[in-house]
Design a protein around this motif. Structure first.
Motif, PDB file in Angstrom:
ATOM      1  N   ASP A 149       5.995  10.397  -7.593  1.00  0.00           N
ATOM      2  CA  ASP A 149       7.153   9.735  -6.995  1.00  0.00           C
ATOM      3  C   ASP A 149       6.977   9.688  -5.486  1.00  0.00           C
ATOM      4  O   ASP A 149       7.085  10.706  -4.805  1.00  0.00           O
ATOM      5  CB  ASP A 149       8.423  10.500  -7.373  1.00  0.00           C
ATOM      6  N   VAL A 150       6.678   8.497  -4.953  1.00  0.00           N
ATOM      7  CA  VAL A 150       6.498   8.349  -3.502  1.00  0.00           C
ATOM      8  C   VAL A 150       7.622   7.527  -2.892  1.00  0.00           C
ATOM      9  O   VAL A 150       7.494   6.995  -1.788  1.00  0.00           O
ATOM     10  CB  VAL A 150       5.122   7.722  -3.165  1.00  0.00           C
ATOM     11  N   THR A 151       8.744   7.417  -3.606  1.00  0.00           N
ATOM     12  CA  THR A 151       9.896   6.689  -3.085  1.00  0.00           C
ATOM     13  C   THR A 151      10.417   7.364  -1.821  1.00  0.00           C
ATOM     14  O   THR A 151      10.332   8.581  -1.671  1.00  0.00           O
ATOM     15  CB  THR A 151      11.018   6.623  -4.128  1.00  0.00           C
ATOM     16  N   CYS A 152      10.984   6.547  -0.919  1.00  0.00           N
ATOM     17  CA  CYS A 152      11.398   7.095   0.374  1.00  0.00           C
ATOM     18  C   CYS A 152      12.532   6.268   0.960  1.00  0.00           C
ATOM     19  O   CYS A 152      12.444   5.027   1.032  1.00  0.00           O
ATOM     20  CB  CYS A 152      10.209   7.095   1.332  1.00  0.00           C
ATOM     21  N   ALA A 153      13.603   6.933   1.357  1.00  0.00           N
ATOM     22  CA  ALA A 153      14.729   6.247   1.978  1.00  0.00           C
ATOM     23  C   ALA A 153      14.283   5.495   3.219  1.00  0.00           C
ATOM     24  O   ALA A 153      13.509   6.005   4.030  1.00  0.00           O
ATOM     25  CB  ALA A 153      15.816   7.254   2.347  1.00  0.00           C
ATOM     26  N   GLY A 154      14.771   4.277   3.360  1.00  0.00           N
ATOM     27  CA  GLY A 154      14.442   3.463   4.520  1.00  0.00           C
ATOM     28  C   GLY A 154      13.192   2.640   4.378  1.00  0.00           C
ATOM     29  O   GLY A 154      12.845   1.875   5.289  1.00  0.00           O
ATOM     30  N   ALA A 155      12.479   2.745   3.256  1.00  0.00           N
ATOM     31  CA  ALA A 155      11.209   2.038   3.086  1.00  0.00           C
ATOM     32  C   ALA A 155      11.400   0.526   3.043  1.00  0.00           C
ATOM     33  O   ALA A 155      12.361   0.014   2.463  1.00  0.00           O
ATOM     34  CB  ALA A 155      10.505   2.511   1.821  1.00  0.00           C
ATOM     35  N   THR A 156      10.457  -0.171   3.642  1.00  0.00           N
ATOM     36  CA  THR A 156      10.394  -1.630   3.589  1.00  0.00           C
ATOM     37  C   THR A 156       9.180  -2.040   2.761  1.00  0.00           C
ATOM     38  O   THR A 156       8.375  -1.199   2.350  1.00  0.00           O
ATOM     39  CB  THR A 156      10.247  -2.230   4.993  1.00  0.00           C
ATOM     40  N   SER A 157       9.025  -3.325   2.543  1.00  0.00           N
ATOM     41  CA  SER A 157       7.839  -3.822   1.840  1.00  0.00           C
ATOM     42  C   SER A 157       6.562  -3.399   2.545  1.00  0.00           C
ATOM     43  O   SER A 157       5.573  -3.035   1.905  1.00  0.00           O
ATOM     44  CB  SER A 157       7.904  -5.349   1.730  1.00  0.00           C
ATOM     45  N   ASP A 158       6.575  -3.432   3.876  1.00  0.00           N
ATOM     46  CA  ASP A 158       5.391  -3.014   4.639  1.00  0.00           C
ATOM     47  C   ASP A 158       5.065  -1.549   4.384  1.00  0.00           C
ATOM     48  O   ASP A 158       3.892  -1.167   4.332  1.00  0.00           O
ATOM     49  CB  ASP A 158       5.600  -3.240   6.140  1.00  0.00           C
ATOM     50  N   ASP A 159       6.093  -0.707   4.247  1.00  0.00           N
ATOM     51  CA  ASP A 159       5.852   0.715   3.999  1.00  0.00           C
ATOM     52  C   ASP A 159       5.224   0.934   2.620  1.00  0.00           C
ATOM     53  O   ASP A 159       4.506   1.915   2.410  1.00  0.00           O
ATOM     54  CB  ASP A 159       7.151   1.507   4.098  1.00  0.00           C
ATOM     55  N   VAL A 160       5.484   0.028   1.707  1.00  0.00           N
ATOM     56  CA  VAL A 160       4.861   0.124   0.382  1.00  0.00           C
ATOM     57  C   VAL A 160       3.397  -0.288   0.453  1.00  0.00           C
ATOM     58  O   VAL A 160       2.533   0.359  -0.142  1.00  0.00           O
ATOM     59  CB  VAL A 160       5.610  -0.755  -0.637  1.00  0.00           C
ATOM     60  N   THR A 161       3.099  -1.347   1.194  1.00  0.00           N
ATOM     61  CA  THR A 161       1.765  -1.930   1.129  1.00  0.00           C
ATOM     62  C   THR A 161       0.792  -1.472   2.213  1.00  0.00           C
ATOM     63  O   THR A 161      -0.361  -1.171   1.925  1.00  0.00           O
ATOM     64  CB  THR A 161       1.863  -3.460   1.191  1.00  0.00           C
ATOM     65  N   THR A 162       1.256  -1.403   3.453  1.00  0.00           N
ATOM     66  CA  THR A 162       0.306  -1.130   4.545  1.00  0.00           C
ATOM     67  C   THR A 162       0.805  -0.127   5.577  1.00  0.00           C
ATOM     68  O   THR A 162       0.001   0.430   6.333  1.00  0.00           O
ATOM     69  CB  THR A 162      -0.042  -2.430   5.305  1.00  0.00           C
ATOM     70  N   GLY A 163       2.090   0.113   5.658  1.00  0.00           N
ATOM     71  CA  GLY A 163       2.643   0.901   6.760  1.00  0.00           C
ATOM     72  C   GLY A 163       2.668   2.394   6.500  1.00  0.00           C
ATOM     73  O   GLY A 163       2.632   2.855   5.365  1.00  0.00           O
ATOM     74  N   HIS A 164       2.723   3.134   7.593  1.00  0.00           N
ATOM     75  CA  HIS A 164       2.901   4.582   7.540  1.00  0.00           C
ATOM     76  C   HIS A 164       4.322   4.862   8.014  1.00  0.00           C
ATOM     77  O   HIS A 164       4.573   4.965   9.214  1.00  0.00           O
ATOM     78  CB  HIS A 164       1.875   5.287   8.435  1.00  0.00           C
TER      79      HIS A 164
END
Length: 335
Positions: A90-105
């Protein structure tokens, strides 16, 4: 407030916690309640997404992938893993955007969520797009002093709609139809490439702002301020939105829902639409709400005000409902 209502709990310097197993109220056993033919017990299940996936505001925080994510072991991924006996990451995270899923830290030491996927992954679930649209941040700025406004964001604006619709153009709708739509589509494509052997299920957002049929004749407004506020105490589970903004933000959420559905259809991904079926369970509803209302925290002089964790996010009843809808979709695809 950072990206999304859940983002306010994060700190830029947060770093990732070790990904060890976490004691959970929904433990996985060797003899699960249900057995999926195409995804047998022990199969790898990876949960991606934002605060609506992470169980923001619920008890039993996991501290993963970092404490700033405010992930709960009561989120729908943990419940699904227990129900079907799956090995959950489970790597779900409050505040995440699409970029945080694919490429962002999103936070220091936290890799893009997609790095948890591989050709061994058999099930992927996600909820994403709300922070891309800044739906929750916008909602937070739309809190109103009274049923007729003005809104907290200042400038004596009677409503958020009055500041976001300029010359007849809805700035938020334009963003959703362009950048947000592209971000969701790119995310779904990236997930499919990273987990080519997985069933992918994309969950939409339940109703935060009801339709006209499920809005009371006298409106939804329940003040977030009362006499106790002067002593630093705030009412709980309120709904401080003007009638104008309830209607406007319902339209915004409807737009996001349709964009999400279209992206899922184009990618051949199952979209679990819970928007229409939860209109009578929004935070406006008199009872049996699936989404928590607004509870403020802060000082009595109102110089510092924030939203309590879980505001405008699924409560226990809501997560139970979302889990049931997701389980039905997974069962249909892999049972």
């Amino acid at each position: 407030m950072a990206a999304g209502l859940g983002g306010s709990v994060g700190v830029p310097s947060a770093s990732a916690a070790p990904m060890w197993p976490v004691p959970a109220p929904y433990s996985v056993t060797g003899d699960p309640a249900e057995w999926l033919d195409a995804i047998p017990p022990g199969s790898e299940y990876v949960a991606l997404g934002d605060s609506y996936s992470a169980g923001y505001g619920l008890r039993d925080r996991t501290g993963l992938p970092t404490t700033a994510c405010v992930q709960s072991a009561r989120d729908y991924p943990h419940r699904l893993a227990a129900q079907f006996g799956l090995a959950l990451t489970d790597v779900t995270c409050a505040g995440a955007t699409s970029d945080d899923v694919t490429t962002g830290h999103q936070f220091n030491g936290v890799p893009p969520q997609i790095e948890a996927l591989s050709d061994r992954t058999r099930l992927v679930t996600l909820t994403i797009g709300g922070n891309d649209a800044d739906l929750f941040g916008t909602a937070a700025s739309c809190l109103a002093i009274s049923a007729n406004g003005p809104v907290f964001s200042g400038r004596d604006a009677p409503s958020c709609e009055s500041t976001l619709v300029r010359d007849g153009v809805d700035q938020l709708a334009v963003k959703i139809q362009s950048r947000v739509a592209l971000g969701i589509a790119d995310t779904l494509g990236a997930v499919q490439r990273a987990a080519p052997n997985a069933v992918v299920v994309f969950l939409g957002y339940p109703a935060i702002f009801p339709d006209a049929e499920d809005t009371p004749a006298k409106g939804c407004f329940r003040s977030a301020l009362d006499l106790g506020t002067l002593a630093g105490s705030f009412p709980s589970d309120t709904y401080p939105f003007t009638d104008t903004d309830v209607e406007y933000l319902h339209g915004v959420q409807d737009e996001l829902n349709e964009v999400s559905r279209s992206a899922a259809d184009a990618a051949g991904v199952r979209f679990v639409d819970v928007f229409a079926s939860t209109q009578d369970h929004s935070p406006c509803a008199a009872s049996k709400r699936y989404v928590a209302g607004v509870t403020l925290t802060g000082s009595g002089d109102l110089r510092k005000i924030d939203l309590k964790a879980g505001a405008l996010h699924p409560n226990e009843r809501g997560v139970t409902y979302l889990t049931a809808r997701m389980a039905a979709a997974i069962r249909a695809l892999a049972g």
